[in-house]
Every structure is written in structure tokens, then in C-alpha cells.
Motif scaffolding. Structure first.
Motif, PDB file in Angstrom:
ATOM      1  N   VAL A   1       0.862  -1.171   0.000  1.00 20.18           N
ATOM      2  CA  VAL A   1       0.000   0.000   0.000  1.00 20.18           C
ATOM      3  C   VAL A   1       0.904   1.227   0.000  1.00 20.18           C
ATOM      4  O   VAL A   1       1.708   1.405   0.900  1.00 20.18           O
ATOM      5  CB  VAL A   1      -0.877   0.028   1.266  1.00 20.18           C
ATOM      6  CG1 VAL A   1      -1.650   1.332   1.342  1.00 20.18           C
ATOM      7  CG2 VAL A   1      -1.811  -1.150   1.280  1.00 20.18           C
ATOM      8  N   GLU A   2       0.825   2.019  -1.028  1.00 19.03           N
ATOM      9  CA  GLU A   2       1.652   3.233  -1.034  1.00 19.03           C
ATOM     10  C   GLU A   2       0.929   4.340  -1.791  1.00 19.03           C
ATOM     11  O   GLU A   2      -0.145   4.134  -2.357  1.00 19.03           O
ATOM     12  CB  GLU A   2       3.019   2.944  -1.646  1.00 19.03           C
ATOM     13  CG  GLU A   2       2.930   2.239  -2.970  1.00 19.03           C
ATOM     14  CD  GLU A   2       4.255   1.603  -3.351  1.00 19.03           C
ATOM     15  OE1 GLU A   2       4.395   1.252  -4.519  1.00 19.03           O
ATOM     16  OE2 GLU A   2       5.138   1.470  -2.479  1.00 19.03           O
TER      17      GLU A   2
ATOM     18  N   GLY B   1      -0.364   6.649  -4.453  1.00 13.86           N
ATOM     19  CA  GLY B   1      -0.637   6.319  -5.839  1.00 13.86           C
ATOM     20  C   GLY B   1       0.193   7.151  -6.809  1.00 13.86           C
ATOM     21  O   GLY B   1       0.915   8.074  -6.424  1.00 13.86           O
TER      22      GLY B   1
ATOM     23  N   ASN C   1      -9.648  -0.333   5.373  1.00 14.81           N
ATOM     24  CA  ASN C   1      -9.856   0.278   4.076  1.00 14.81           C
ATOM     25  C   ASN C   1      -9.619   1.783   4.087  1.00 14.81           C
ATOM     26  O   ASN C   1      -9.056   2.361   3.156  1.00 14.81           O
ATOM     27  CB  ASN C   1     -11.303   0.018   3.682  1.00 14.81           C
ATOM     28  CG  ASN C   1     -11.409  -0.366   2.258  1.00 14.81           C
ATOM     29  OD1 ASN C   1     -10.519  -0.062   1.484  1.00 14.81           O
ATOM     30  ND2 ASN C   1     -12.473  -1.016   1.916  1.00 14.81           N
TER      31      ASN C   1
ATOM     32  N   LYS D   1      -5.972   2.584   4.257  1.00 14.98           N
ATOM     33  CA  LYS D   1      -5.342   2.267   2.985  1.00 14.98           C
ATOM     34  C   LYS D   1      -5.604   3.392   1.983  1.00 14.98           C
ATOM     35  O   LYS D   1      -4.692   3.908   1.358  1.00 14.98           O
ATOM     36  CB  LYS D   1      -5.912   0.951   2.459  1.00 14.98           C
ATOM     37  CG  LYS D   1      -5.494   0.604   1.064  1.00 14.98           C
ATOM     38  CD  LYS D   1      -6.051  -0.753   0.671  1.00 14.98           C
ATOM     39  CE  LYS D   1      -5.786  -1.076  -0.764  1.00 14.98           C
ATOM     40  NZ  LYS D   1      -6.780  -0.584  -1.688  1.00 14.98           N
ATOM     41  N   GLN D   2      -6.891   3.788   1.856  1.00 16.96           N
ATOM     42  CA  GLN D   2      -7.225   4.810   0.859  1.00 16.96           C
ATOM     43  C   GLN D   2      -6.617   6.156   1.222  1.00 16.96           C
ATOM     44  O   GLN D   2      -6.264   6.944   0.356  1.00 16.96           O
ATOM     45  CB  GLN D   2      -8.740   4.907   0.715  1.00 16.96           C
ATOM     46  CG  GLN D   2      -9.299   3.647   0.092  1.00 16.96           C
ATOM     47  CD  GLN D   2     -10.794   3.697  -0.119  1.00 16.96           C
ATOM     48  OE1 GLN D   2     -11.417   4.747  -0.029  1.00 16.96           O
ATOM     49  NE2 GLN D   2     -11.388   2.554  -0.394  1.00 16.96           N
TER      50      GLN D   2
ATOM     51  N   THR E   1      -3.726   6.608   2.588  1.00 16.40           N
ATOM     52  CA  THR E   1      -2.334   6.582   2.147  1.00 16.40           C
ATOM     53  C   THR E   1      -2.227   6.709   0.634  1.00 16.40           C
ATOM     54  O   THR E   1      -1.384   7.427   0.121  1.00 16.40           O
ATOM     55  CB  THR E   1      -1.672   5.273   2.599  1.00 16.40           C
ATOM     56  OG1 THR E   1      -1.918   5.121   3.987  1.00 16.40           O
ATOM     57  CG2 THR E   1      -0.192   5.291   2.350  1.00 16.40           C
ATOM     58  N   GLU E   2      -3.125   5.994  -0.060  1.00 14.66           N
ATOM     59  CA  GLU E   2      -3.064   6.031  -1.526  1.00 14.66           C
ATOM     60  C   GLU E   2      -3.335   7.420  -2.074  1.00 14.66           C
ATOM     61  O   GLU E   2      -2.903   7.760  -3.169  1.00 14.66           O
ATOM     62  CB  GLU E   2      -4.075   5.028  -2.105  1.00 14.66           C
ATOM     63  CG  GLU E   2      -3.609   3.597  -1.948  1.00 14.66           C
ATOM     64  CD  GLU E   2      -4.643   2.575  -2.377  1.00 14.66           C
ATOM     65  OE1 GLU E   2      -4.306   1.398  -2.436  1.00 14.66           O
ATOM     66  OE2 GLU E   2      -5.799   2.970  -2.639  1.00 14.66           O
TER      67      GLU E   2
ATOM     68  N   ALA F   1      -4.797  -2.644   5.617  1.00 17.09           N
ATOM     69  CA  ALA F   1      -4.265  -1.293   5.478  1.00 17.09           C
ATOM     70  C   ALA F   1      -2.814  -1.291   5.004  1.00 17.09           C
ATOM     71  O   ALA F   1      -2.360  -0.320   4.416  1.00 17.09           O
ATOM     72  CB  ALA F   1      -4.371  -0.558   6.807  1.00 17.09           C
TER      73      ALA F   1
END
Lengths: 292, 379
Positions: A126-127, A129, B237, B240-241, B243-244, B266
Motif C-alpha cells: 500500500v503506497e 498512488g 480500508n 489504505k485509501q 495513504t493512496e 491497510a
């Protein structure tokens, strides 16, 4: 307001229109609201998860076998249950109740097998985008958009130019008449369930790859897909795509300007507005139907 | 043939009746025995937690018996609830009417406790839960206690931590739109604004939402100093989002994040996230804790977890209240309310007028997917 919103809209639009199309295919010929389709969406994700994580099968093979198995499952449910119901000329109402029952059973089975917690398949770390015009988008999200667009275009060609696709449209527009012309409508309905369920499985796989999956996830996506179909006009393929775009845009704007908890409410408001004022979708075209 | 069967049934009936008639006499002989009821999930999904609690509880009872030989007849009767309210209620009825327990420990989940509470009130049976944290238990009744703080406590502790330790002045609030999320966020907002902080933006979402990208962007555009996330199953979730989308603001959340499944979802998104957690440390220098850990290790072969510690303290508190008051539940209740700063392994415990406790809690942080203490004791 930023370019990021447009990316979000594009991403959700691709998944919801994919779900919408998978439902469109089975609704067009089957002629009833197959609620159990939402469990099919979830199963696509769960089977992939199962093969990949439990048996260590490589991801492409897991995805491929999941699509095949889920497609066959949708086909079997139609063959063993709904074909018989249809033979006894049950009303659509009973079909919907039966479908709801099957959905509850399937959802509970998923809960028993895999538990209620969220499952995900992680491809890489997870990084942050990739940055694209000031917005962030991850690799898997790019894949989702591309795969969905390809499948949408392919489905359009499938319905318009292939033999089976044309038969599906014939059955959709008049089942009895197509039987008279030598099309086996049961056969065609079965096929549409197979293809529709396989598409639903792909949607489920894309969902589990990007976010995560719980036994009830499929229902939310199916609901959005059905709303998109109703906005676009039932039985209108291009309308469905436009409907999905309208729905997703409205939802994201309401999440951005008001609150995320209004996303579902927005979907319902749009649904009700269309049902009251434009029951045939925004194109407003009545489907031509040949009466005997 | 038919006659024989009737006679047979008749005989069986007499035997069964005789057994029940004789039973009460036996229990009259055992009048000395003090029975404590316990309702825990000993099978099913959360059985692991039930077992930990049970281990801690049995250990506490053993220690107490050794120290007070005159009470060697005291015993705990366990019933399995599978964490289901329905089963918990029938277990409660069995324990209170057949075993005549005046005090019952348990109810693992809040819903179990809430469904047993009205019966406990009516039958005047003291009910103490080690784990139920829903704010609505505060007003569940006079006989209802718990040794874990209410969820609202999370909000208080985090407000203090964010303002004084992290020196954040401008915090975004993201919460799940249900009792849990609303309760904590309200407490947090009150406290944080009282200290002088400002809530930059608050956004909520329905439980089981999958897509948080758009609300996360609207938070990012406000550019807050910190982000407080109150969520349950959505945590993985969300992180995770976040970070993205490149939202790098300092993030703190609720104790539920200490779950390997959340971190699995995550991934790196869970890194350097702060959260509040009941303070119990296996390698504490506190003598009470040291003794407990070595006893536990001797008996079960592994280190106790938080729930083992909570089970241990629960029985410790119960026995303290029960010691001279075992004849009536009213007396036990009063004794519980009168406990001041019971020194247990999970910190000091005293009940307020609602039967709630405030416990010492600590702040933890996730580093490389591992749960580490940041501040051991934060109050």
C-alpha cells in the motif's frame, strides 16, 4: 474541487456500469429482479481470494477459475430453480421472493465459509498512488478503469453483432415470438445468466482487489447498478452507461459538498425522481415491442 | 405391551420426581458454598477471548482461596453464551434461579449485557461485565457494573493526547454514523474545543462504506494538523485509501485498530497511526502485575493478554465485594459502589454512581505493522 474527484468518479463509474451491465444481461432476458445476483458479485471476489490465499494458486489462474466457476454457478441457479419457476409460469413477484431467499442462503453460506470480516487481496504494497494531473491513482485503479471500459465496449459489440447477442435481444423483446421463429428462449436465458454472472464475478474481483469484500458488499453495488439501469431506461444499454455516470457524479458531489453518509440517500432520491417523472429513463423512449 | 409401557413411564416419572424432591435437601447441606455465576463465550467466533478471561478469572480465584482458607468453598460456575444475547439470557436465568447466584460475571458483548440487564434489575442480581463498552450500559441499571471504560472514554483520552502531546490545534474528524461513532466524536469534539483546539472539518459515513476517496479529498483540502478516525470494520480500508491519496497528516484512531486483519488490509497505511488502548503491560515493573504474570505463566505456560488481566481483576474485585456480604445481593451492590481505587493489574478501579469505571489507558502506535506502546500510562 480538484481533478481527484473526476478520477474517483471514473473509478466508481467503471465498476458500477460493469455491475449494471452484468445485471442488464440477465434482466433483459430473465425479466425479473434477480436479487441473488449480488451474492454472485461477492462470490467472484471470494472464490479468487480462496484460490489465491488458501491454495496459493497464482493470481491470474485464480481470477480465471473464479470467473468460470461463478459464471457456472449463476447458470446452475437459473437452470435448477428459475427455469422451473418460469415453466410453471410463476409471476415475477414470486421469482423475486425466491431470488431474495436464494440471496439470503448464499450470503449466509459465504459468512459460514469465510467469516464476516472483510477480505482483501493485496497486489504489492500500500503506497501513495501515481500522480496524474495533480490527482492520485494507484496501479490497480488504472487496471480497473481499463478492464471495465474494454468489457463495456465488448458487451456492446456482443449484443449488437454476435448471433447469441442478437438472440438475447430477440428474447428480450418478445419471448413467444422468438420461440415461434425457432429460438430456444430457455437456452438463450441460460446463456445470458452464464455471461451475466461471469461479468458480475469480474466486477467482484475488481472490487476485492481495490478495496475489500464482506458478504454484503455485493448488494450495495448491485443496488447502484440497478438504479443506473432505471435512470437510463430499462432495456436501454447506452442509457445504462449514462445512468451510471449521472448517479456516480451526483453521489460524489454530495459526498464532497455535504457528507459521505448522504451517498445512499442521493441514490434513492435520484431513483424516486426518475420513477415519478421519467419512469422510462431520461431518454424517455418507449421500447418498441411487436405484439402478437 | 401398552400396559407395560404405561407402568414404565410411571416408574420413570417417580424416579425423576424423587430426584428433584431430594435435590434441594442436598443444596441445603451445601449452604456454605458461595457460588459466582459467569457467562462467557467459551465456544464460537470469540471463544479465544472468553478463554483468556476464564484463565484470568480462575487464577484470581485460586490466589484468593490460598490467601483466605476460610473461603475455600467459593466457586465460579461457567456458562457458555457464544456471545449471543439469547443464549446469555437463558444462561443468566439458569444461574440466578437454579444455582441461586447473587452475582454474575460477564456478558462479553454489550448486546449480551443490555439484554440481561432488565432481568438482573428485576431479580436483584448483580451483573459485572469485563468487556462491554457501549455507552448505553451506563444507564442500564443500578445492579449493572462493568470494569472496562465506556467507549466515550476513548474520545476524552484522544482529545487530551492530540492537544497536549501532539500539539495539534486543527483536527479533522471522520466517524462512522452510528451510536459508537457519534458517541465518541461528540465527546472528543467537546473536550478538544474546551482545551482550545478547533475542528477543521467533520465528515461521517455509513457503516460498511467501501469508498472514502471523496471525503478524504475534502479533508485533505482543508489541510488539518491531524485526523481522528472513529470506525469499526472500515478502519483497514480507510487507512489504505488515505495513504493512496497521499494524505500524510498525523492520524489517530480507536483501539479496534489493534487487530492483525486491519493491518493486513491497510498495509503501510496503518504505519505511525496512534490509538488508545487499555493499559496493561506484561513487563511492567509494578509488583502486582509482576506477581500476576509469573503466576499466570506458571499455570498456563504463556504470557497473559489484556483480557486475561481483565478477568483477573474482575474476580479480584468481585471477591473483595463478596467477602463479608455474600448473604444478600443488595449488600454486594453497596460494597461494589464503595470500592475506592482497587489496585489491580489493569490499573486502579473505582465505580462511579452508574457502575462505570475510568481506567488508566495508554497510547499505542503502529510501527511496521507491529503494535508498540507510545505512552504507557496516559490520564
Amino acid at each position: 474541487m480538484s481533478f481527484q474527484i473526476i478520477i474517483n468518479i471514473a473509478l466508481q463509474f467503471s465498476i458500477i456500469s460493469l455491475v449494471g451491465i452484468s445485471f442488464f444481461l440477465i434482466f433483459n432476458t430473465g425479466k425479473y429482479y434477480a436479487i441473488h445476483h449480488s451474492a454472485i458479485i461477492a462470490l467472484g471476489g471470494y472464490f479468487t481470494f480462496f484460490f489465491h490465499r488458501k491454495f496459493g494458486v497464482s493470481l491470474p489462474i485464480s481470477i480465471f477459475s473464479s470467473i468460470i466457476i461463478t459464471g457456472l454457478l449463476g447458470l446452475f441457479i437459473e437452470f435448477f430453480i428459475f427455469k422451473n419457476l418460469r415453466k410453471k409460469s410463476s409471476e415475477t413477484f414470486f421469482m423475486i421472493i425466491a431470488s431474495l431467499g436464494i440471496y439470503v442462503i448464499m450470503q449466509n453460506l459465504i459468512s459460514i465459509f469465510w467469516g464476516d470480516d472483510s477480505k482483501t487481496i493485496r497486489v504489492g504494497e500500500v503506497e501513495v498512488g501515481n500522480i496524474f494531473l495533480g490527482a492520485y491513482i494507484t496501479d490497480i485503479q488504472i487496471v480497473i478503469i481499463i478492464v471495465s471500459i474494454i468489457l463495456i465496449v465488448l458487451s456492446l459489440f456482443f449484443l449488437k453483432y454476435t448471433n447469441l447477442g442478437k438472440k438475447m435481444q430477440a428474447v428480450s423483446s418478445n419471448e413467444e415470438l422468438s420461440n415461434i421463429f425457432g429460438i430456444n428462449s430457455n437456452h438463450v436465458i441460460l446463456w445470458s445468466f452464464g455471461v451475466g454472472s461471469a461479468l458480475a464475478a469480474i466486477a467482484g474481483i475488481l472490487i476485492i482487489l481495490d478495496t475489500d469484500m464482506t458478504p454484503s458488499t455485493g448488494f450495495k453495488y448491485l443496488f447502484y447498478g440497478v438504479v443506473a439501469m432505471i435512470i437510463g431506461g430499462v432495456g436501454n444499454f447506452k442509457g445504462l452507461i449514462a445512468g451510471a455516470l449521472i448517479l456516480v457524479t451526483a453521489q460524489n458531489l454530495s459526498a464532497y459538498y455535504i457528507d459521505s453518509k448522504w451517498m445512499d440517500a442521493t441514490a434513492y432520491v435520484i431513483l424516486i425522481l426518475f420513477l415519478v417523472w421519467k419512469p422510462l429513463g431520461f431518454s424517455g423512449k418507449r421500447l418498441r415491442k411487436v405484439e402478437i | 405391551m401398552k400396559k407395560g409401557m404405561i407402568v414404565g413411564i410411571f416408574l420413570i416419572a417417580i424416579v425423576v420426581l424423587g430426584y428433584f424432591v431430594l435435590m434441594p435437601k442436598q443444596s441445603e447441606n451445601e449452604k456454605e458454598v458461595i457460588k459466582i455465576g459467569a457467562i462467557l463465550p467459551l465456544s464460537g467466533d470469540v471463544a479465544v477471548y472468553g478463554k483468556s478471561l476464564q484463565n484470568g478469572m480462575n487464577l484470581a480465584l485460586e490466589v484468593f482461596r490460598e490467601e483466605n482458607p476460610e473461603y475455600k468453598d467459593i466457586l465460579i460456575i461457567y456458562e457458555d453464551s457464544k456471545a449471543e444475547p439469547k443464549l446469555a439470557v437463558s444462561a443468566f436465568q439458569k444461574l440466578s434461579s437454579i444455582d441461586n447466584c447473587k452475582i454474575i460475571l460477564g456478558g462479553f458483548s454489550s448486546s449480551e449485557v443490555l439484554s440481561m440487564a432488565p432481568i438482573a434489575e428485576k431479580n436483584k442480581v448483580v451483573l459485572i461485565s469485563p468487556t462491554a463498552s457501549s455507552p448505553s450500559i451506563t444507564s442500564a441499571g443500578d445492579y449493572i457494573f462493568r470494569t472496562t471504560p465506556s467507549d466515550n472514554f476513548d474520545g476524552e483520552i484522544m482529545a487530551k493526547f492530540a492537544y497536549y502531546e501532539l500539539s495539534l490545534k486543527d483536527v479533522a474528524l471522520l466517524y462512522v454514523n452510528n451510536d459508537y461513532g457519534l458517541g465518541i466524536s461528540k465527546v472528543f469534539m467537546n473536550k478538544f474545543e474546551n482545551y482550545g483546539g478547533k475542528i477543521a472539518i467533520q465528515k461521517s459515513f455509513e457503516s460498511d462504506t467501501k469508498d472514502f476517496k471523496t471525503i478524504l479529498i475534502s479533508i485533505k483540502e482543508k489541510n488539518p494538523d491531524g485526523l481522528y478516525i472513529i470506525a469499526t470494520s472500515e478502519l483497514g480500508n480507510l487507512l489504505k485509501q488515505k495513504t493512496e491519496l497521499g494524505l500524510t497528516t498525523k492520524t489517530f484512531t480507536v483501539g479496534l485498530v489493534e487487530n492483525h486483519k486491519v493491518v493486513e488490509v491497510a498495509g503501510k497505511g496503518a504505519d505511525s497511526v496512534f490509538y488508545s488502548y487499555p493499559s496493561f503491560q506484561v513487563n511492567s515493573s509494578n509488583n502486582v502485575v509482576k506477581e500476576f504474570v509469573s503466576d499466570y505463566k506458571n499455570k498456563y505456560g504463556n504470557n497473559p493478554d489484556v483480557l486475561g488481566a481483565y478477568g483477573y481483576d474482575l474476580v479480584g474485585i468481585t471477591l473483595m465485594a463478596l467477602k463479608d456480604n455474600s448473604e444478600s445481593s443488595e449488600k454486594i451492590k453497596t460494597a461494589l459502589y464503595n470500592i475506592i481505587d482497587y489496585q489491580g493489574v489493569t490499573g486502579k478501579t473505582s465505580f462511579d454512581k452508574n457502575g462505570d469505571v475510568s481506567k488508566t489507558a495508554g497510547i499505542k502506535i503502529i510501527l511496521d505493522g507491529k503494535f508498540k506502546w507510545f505512552i504507557n500510562n496516559f490520564n
